[in-house]
Design a protein around this motif. Structure first.
Motif, PDB file in Angstrom:
ATOM      1  N   ALA A   1      -2.886   5.617  -7.391  1.00 52.16           N
ATOM      2  CA  ALA A   1      -2.829   6.796  -6.377  1.00 52.16           C
ATOM      3  C   ALA A   1      -3.083   6.278  -5.092  1.00 52.16           C
ATOM      4  N   ALA A   2      -4.066   5.486  -4.583  1.00 48.56           N
ATOM      5  CA  ALA A   2      -4.182   5.219  -3.371  1.00 48.56           C
ATOM      6  C   ALA A   2      -2.995   4.428  -2.595  1.00 48.56           C
ATOM      7  N   LEU A   3      -2.459   3.501  -3.334  1.00 48.11           N
ATOM      8  CA  LEU A   3      -1.389   2.587  -2.847  1.00 48.11           C
ATOM      9  C   LEU A   3      -0.161   3.600  -2.462  1.00 48.11           C
ATOM     10  N   THR A   4       0.050   4.478  -3.421  1.00 51.05           N
ATOM     11  CA  THR A   4       1.140   5.214  -3.449  1.00 51.05           C
ATOM     12  C   THR A   4       1.175   6.223  -2.228  1.00 51.05           C
ATOM     13  N   LEU A   5      -0.173   6.719  -2.012  1.00 49.24           N
ATOM     14  CA  LEU A   5      -0.339   7.559  -0.743  1.00 49.24           C
ATOM     15  C   LEU A   5      -0.222   6.756   0.477  1.00 49.24           C
ATOM     16  N   VAL A   6      -0.419   5.329   0.581  1.00 46.89           N
ATOM     17  CA  VAL A   6      -0.068   4.529   1.678  1.00 46.89           C
ATOM     18  C   VAL A   6       1.447   4.651   1.756  1.00 46.89           C
ATOM     19  N   CYS A   7       2.140   4.388   0.765  1.00 49.28           N
ATOM     20  CA  CYS A   7       3.722   4.396   0.919  1.00 49.28           C
ATOM     21  C   CYS A   7       4.157   5.910   1.451  1.00 49.28           C
ATOM     22  N   ALA A   8       3.568   6.784   1.162  1.00 52.04           N
ATOM     23  CA  ALA A   8       3.927   8.075   1.931  1.00 52.04           C
ATOM     24  C   ALA A   8       3.738   8.231   2.973  1.00 52.04           C
ATOM     25  N   VAL A   9       2.518   7.643   3.679  1.00 49.82           N
ATOM     26  CA  VAL A   9       2.338   7.695   5.185  1.00 49.82           C
ATOM     27  C   VAL A   9       3.334   6.731   5.896  1.00 49.82           C
ATOM     28  N   LEU A  10       3.796   5.542   5.030  1.00 45.92           N
ATOM     29  CA  LEU A  10       4.943   4.600   5.593  1.00 45.92           C
ATOM     30  C   LEU A  10       6.197   5.267   5.832  1.00 45.92           C
ATOM     31  N   VAL A  11       6.288   6.153   4.865  1.00 47.99           N
ATOM     32  CA  VAL A  11       7.616   6.883   5.039  1.00 47.99           C
ATOM     33  C   VAL A  11       7.565   7.787   6.138  1.00 47.99           C
TER      34      VAL A  11
ATOM     35  N   TRP B   1      11.739  -1.626   2.574  1.00 48.16           N
ATOM     36  CA  TRP B   1      11.371  -2.569   1.721  1.00 48.16           C
ATOM     37  C   TRP B   1       9.737  -2.857   1.850  1.00 48.16           C
ATOM     38  N   THR B   2       9.381  -2.493   2.881  1.00 46.99           N
ATOM     39  CA  THR B   2       7.718  -2.598   2.682  1.00 46.99           C
ATOM     40  C   THR B   2       7.016  -1.434   2.107  1.00 46.99           C
ATOM     41  N   SER B   3       7.535  -0.235   2.007  1.00 46.05           N
ATOM     42  CA  SER B   3       7.063   0.783   1.293  1.00 46.05           C
ATOM     43  C   SER B   3       7.178   0.536  -0.244  1.00 46.05           C
ATOM     44  N   THR B   4       8.362  -0.139  -0.635  1.00 50.10           N
ATOM     45  CA  THR B   4       8.597  -0.323  -1.974  1.00 50.10           C
ATOM     46  C   THR B   4       7.543  -1.367  -2.400  1.00 50.10           C
ATOM     47  N   LEU B   5       7.194  -2.435  -1.662  1.00 52.47           N
ATOM     48  CA  LEU B   5       6.473  -3.615  -1.960  1.00 52.47           C
ATOM     49  C   LEU B   5       4.879  -3.002  -2.278  1.00 52.47           C
ATOM     50  N   VAL B   6       4.528  -1.937  -1.341  1.00 51.78           N
ATOM     51  CA  VAL B   6       3.238  -1.363  -1.311  1.00 51.78           C
ATOM     52  C   VAL B   6       3.101  -0.516  -2.491  1.00 51.78           C
ATOM     53  N   ASN B   7       4.184   0.171  -2.997  1.00 49.39           N
ATOM     54  CA  ASN B   7       4.121   1.107  -4.215  1.00 49.39           C
ATOM     55  C   ASN B   7       4.176   0.167  -5.449  1.00 49.39           C
ATOM     56  N   ARG B   8       4.581  -0.757  -5.552  1.00 46.66           N
ATOM     57  CA  ARG B   8       4.817  -1.654  -6.648  1.00 46.66           C
ATOM     58  C   ARG B   8       3.688  -2.401  -6.895  1.00 46.66           C
ATOM     59  N   LEU B   9       2.595  -2.640  -5.609  1.00 47.45           N
ATOM     60  CA  LEU B   9       1.541  -3.474  -5.869  1.00 47.45           C
ATOM     61  C   LEU B   9       0.482  -2.441  -6.454  1.00 47.45           C
ATOM     62  N   GLY B  10       0.911  -1.036  -6.591  1.00 49.16           N
ATOM     63  CA  GLY B  10      -0.157  -0.251  -7.401  1.00 49.16           C
ATOM     64  C   GLY B  10       0.329   0.153  -8.482  1.00 49.16           C
ATOM     65  N   ALA B  11       1.290  -0.459  -9.353  1.00 51.29           N
ATOM     66  CA  ALA B  11       1.826   0.026 -10.574  1.00 51.29           C
ATOM     67  C   ALA B  11       1.055  -0.133 -11.550  1.00 51.29           C
TER      68      ALA B  11
ATOM     69  N   GLN C   1       6.175  10.748  -2.860  1.00 55.23           N
ATOM     70  CA  GLN C   1       5.242   9.857  -3.064  1.00 55.23           C
ATOM     71  C   GLN C   1       3.869  10.569  -3.197  1.00 55.23           C
ATOM     72  N   ALA C   2       3.813  11.710  -2.083  1.00 54.38           N
ATOM     73  CA  ALA C   2       2.476  12.236  -2.015  1.00 54.38           C
ATOM     74  C   ALA C   2       1.953  12.910  -3.560  1.00 54.38           C
ATOM     75  N   SER C   3       3.161  13.499  -4.046  1.00 52.51           N
ATOM     76  CA  SER C   3       2.787  14.147  -5.255  1.00 52.51           C
ATOM     77  C   SER C   3       2.379  13.133  -6.463  1.00 52.51           C
ATOM     78  N   THR C   4       3.103  12.241  -6.324  1.00 51.44           N
ATOM     79  CA  THR C   4       2.858  10.901  -7.397  1.00 51.44           C
ATOM     80  C   THR C   4       1.230  10.652  -7.315  1.00 51.44           C
ATOM     81  N   ALA C   5       0.751  10.560  -5.999  1.00 54.39           N
ATOM     82  CA  ALA C   5      -0.500   9.858  -5.794  1.00 54.39           C
ATOM     83  C   ALA C   5      -1.426  11.070  -6.331  1.00 54.39           C
ATOM     84  N   LEU C   6      -1.336  12.280  -6.126  1.00 56.41           N
ATOM     85  CA  LEU C   6      -2.087  13.167  -6.636  1.00 56.41           C
ATOM     86  C   LEU C   6      -2.161  13.200  -8.187  1.00 56.41           C
ATOM     87  N   SER C   7      -0.935  13.278  -8.591  1.00 57.59           N
ATOM     88  CA  SER C   7      -0.912  13.471 -10.388  1.00 57.59           C
ATOM     89  C   SER C   7      -1.445  12.457 -11.111  1.00 57.59           C
TER      90      SER C   7
END
Length: 461
Positions: free
Chosen positions: A179-189, A25-35, A91-97
């Motif tokens: 990109a930055a917030l998606t990378l945070v999600c990758a780390v959480l996962v 749930w937390t990773s979803t929230l962080v990811n959507r904060l960066g949408a 999530q890591a590849s999403t951040a880069l792209s």
């Protein structure tokens, strides 16, 4: 309702769910904060770069095409490699792209990288849905999917408003922020989420789609599952309607003279209403007839968007958003729970991948549909079409869900038309069912950890 009653209702809504769910749930929230990309791509291309609505529709459609491809591939990866590595890679590849997209100048390069972003950003959806089904008890799934959708829209409500203001100054900052917030999600996962693939999943993945019972759960099995594919088709129609909130609506508002900030404020109403209403509405509908809920939500979605044809001032656009937002609140957790019910345990990744593909195909078709109709006939025809689609979807749900068996697919006898395994395979699946996910975490501070991040705690997103 008193404050004490509200507090008690909030506690009941978040209690009893396992610790791993809250990290997801937390990773979803962080990811959507960066949408940012999915919401502001059309405005970026039409207002900032000066391209036509048709070209913007083409680029966003390529983004959707990437999702179509990755949904199926990620579904297979989710079953074979596991939920956790699939999430991490996606999530890591999403951040880069996404970061790369912000620096593209040539139209062909923009289109190519948009395709890549679509592939990477949609790859996580089957894994998230499969992991949630693994770790949450069947009786808690509607509530869990509602809470996850709540997180999606809490993040969206914040990001839509902030990103609208950011877009007026620098679109590049929006791309880099996502990109930055998606990378945070990758780390959480990687750090916090354990693997949840059911026991026997590795064996099932060893040969093409083989389960421990020797029953094939390949993509062909999914495509031959009549009732499930009917749900996928109806999901496509609903997705085609809801996607207009991010492709048709911004173009129509831009043509009417509204700014990106105006659109950001209007679309933020969608997220804010879901934040406020998702939990109380879910408590009302959790044990009600899903057939009626899906029929009503389809009609609200179709005619909610159709009302946009009559909107003039900004507040009128916001009012139409309120109507179709209620449809989202009802449809998302109800339909996700239905998809899990129709999916065999060891094929959840593939089934979720095909289901996710319905949203990805809609993301491919909706921009082309919106761009073509707005350029040729104006936005009024587009909004009339959404009313028709909502009516068709409502009729489809009513027909498809008659005599729907109760319970999860692997814990009930095979029903005609479900495409389920033979009785012997079902018996083995039932024997394995108690081991399909981790036991719920004991009650304690960690179980309710993320709750304070919103007032109470649907679109992969």
């Amino acid at each position: 309702m008193s404050a004490a009653s509200l507090i008690r209702a909030a506690r009941e809504s978040v209690s009893g769910l396992p610790r791993a769910f809250w990290w997801l749930w937390t990773s979803t929230l962080v990811n959507r904060l960066g949408a940012f990309v999915a919401t502001f791509m059309t405005l970026y291309l039409t207002l900032d770069r000066g391209y036509s609505a048709s070209f913007a529709g083409l680029v966003v459609a390529l983004h959707g095409l990437g999702g179509v491809v990755s949904s199926l591939v990620a579904g297979v990866m989710t079953d074979r490699l596991g939920r956790r590595p699939t999430l991490l890679a996606a999530q890591a590849s999403t951040a880069l792209s996404v970061a790369l997209l912000g620096f593209m100048e040539d139209p062909a390069a923009i289109a190519a990288v948009a395709l890549l972003v679509g592939m990477t950003s949609n790859a996580s959806r089957p894994a998230v849905a499969a992991m949630m089904a693994d770790i949450v008890r069947p009786e808690d799934r509607v509530r869990a999917f509602a809470l996850n959708y709540w997180a999606i829209n809490l993040g969206f409500a914040v990001s839509a408003t902030a990103a609208g203001l950011i877009a007026e100054h620098s679109y590049l900052a929006g791309f880099l922020g996502e990109a930055a917030l998606t990378l945070v999600c990758a780390v959480l996962v990687y750090v916090k989420l354990p693997e949840s693939r059911p026991a026997g999943g590795a064996a099932a993945a060893g040969a093409p789609g083989k389960t421990g019972a020797g029953t094939e759960i390949g993509l062909g099995t999914v495509l031959r599952d009549g009732r499930f594919m009917g749900v996928v088709g109806l999901s496509f129609l609903i997705s085609l309607i809801f996607t207009q909130g991010s492709v048709g609506l911004p173009v129509a508002m831009g043509s009417a003279g509204f700014s990106p900030g105006d659109y950001g404020l209007v679309i933020a109403v969608n997220g804010l209403l879901i934040v406020v209403l998702q939990i109380p509405v879910t408590r009302l509908i959790e044990h009600r007839d899903p057939q009626r809920l899906l029929v009503v939500s389809a009609l609200l979605a179709g005619y909610g968007f159709a009302l946009t044809a009559f909107a003039g001032p900004l507040w009128a656009y916001a009012l139409t958003v309120c109507v179709w937002t209620l449809a989202e609140i009802v449809n998302s957790p109800t339909q996700m729970s239905l998809v899990v019910r129709l999916s065999p345990v060891h094929g959840r990744g593939r089934y979720q991948g095909v289901y996710t593909m319905s949203w990805s195909v809609a993301a491919l078709v909706a921009p082309l549909m919106a761009g073509f109709m707005i350029d040729r006939w104006g936005a009024g025809r587009l909004w009339a079409a959404t009313g028709v689609l909502g009516t068709v979807a409502a009729a489809g749900y009513w027909l498809l869900m008659r005599n729907l068996p109760d319970g999860d697919r692997d814990t009930r006898p095979t029903a005609a038309g479900d495409g389920a395994a033979d009785p012997e395979a079902v018996a083995v699946a039932v024997a394995e069912a108690p081991h399909t996910g981790p036991a719920p975490a004991p009650a304690g501070p960690a179980a309710a950890g993320p709750a304070p991040t919103g007032p109470d705690p649907v679109r992969a997103g």
